[in-house]
Design a protein around this motif. Structure first.
Motif, PDB file in Angstrom:
ATOM      1  N   ARG A  17       9.264  -8.398   9.924  1.00  0.00           N
ATOM      2  CA  ARG A  17       8.285  -8.131   8.993  1.00  0.00           C
ATOM      3  C   ARG A  17       7.686  -9.170   8.632  1.00  0.00           C
ATOM      4  N   HIS A  18       6.223  -9.198   8.964  1.00  0.00           N
ATOM      5  CA  HIS A  18       5.248 -10.214   8.543  1.00  0.00           C
ATOM      6  C   HIS A  18       4.788  -9.896   7.163  1.00  0.00           C
ATOM      7  N   THR A  19       4.749 -10.818   6.197  1.00  0.00           N
ATOM      8  CA  THR A  19       4.027 -10.882   5.122  1.00  0.00           C
ATOM      9  C   THR A  19       2.445 -10.906   5.161  1.00  0.00           C
ATOM     10  N   PRO A  20       1.842  -9.952   4.652  1.00  0.00           N
ATOM     11  CA  PRO A  20       0.307  -9.887   4.535  1.00  0.00           C
ATOM     12  C   PRO A  20      -0.174 -11.183   4.116  1.00  0.00           C
ATOM     13  N   LYS A  21      -1.353 -11.658   4.742  1.00  0.00           N
ATOM     14  CA  LYS A  21      -2.163 -12.571   4.116  1.00  0.00           C
ATOM     15  C   LYS A  21      -2.510 -12.565   2.673  1.00  0.00           C
ATOM     16  N   THR A  22      -3.033 -11.265   2.631  1.00  0.00           N
ATOM     17  CA  THR A  22      -3.622 -10.880   1.180  1.00  0.00           C
ATOM     18  C   THR A  22      -2.509 -11.125   0.020  1.00  0.00           C
ATOM     19  N   GLU A  23      -1.299 -10.605   0.496  1.00  0.00           N
ATOM     20  CA  GLU A  23      -0.153 -10.864  -0.493  1.00  0.00           C
ATOM     21  C   GLU A  23      -0.104 -12.519  -1.076  1.00  0.00           C
TER      22      GLU A  23
END
Length: 76
Positions: A17-23
């Motif tokens: 799972r990759h954390t979104p850049k916007t978060e």
């Protein structure tokens, strides 16, 4: 008991799972906004104590602190 070593089933691990850049950007902005007043206060006290504005400014200090804290949140 059944034989689990027969190799008839190819198991594929779930995708990481990759954390979104916007978060990350939202958390960074919140932490930066929280660090900015303290960095301004520290910078002003240093200016009064030393009489010069040498070194990093308050925005650079707050940016640096947010850049240290935010990845620590996402590493957990």
């Amino acid at each position: 008991m059944s034989d689990q070593t027969s190799g008839g089933f190819d198991y594929e691990a779930p995708a990481k799972r990759h954390t979104p850049k916007t978060e990350f950007a939202v958390y960074f902005a919140i932490i930066f906004a929280a660090c900015l007043p303290l960095a301004c206060l520290t910078w002003a006290l240093s200016l009064l104590k030393n009489g010069t504005a040498n070194g990093r400014g308050p925005i650079k200090r707050a940016w640096s602190q947010a850049n240290i804290i935010t990845p620590m949140i996402f590493a957990a």
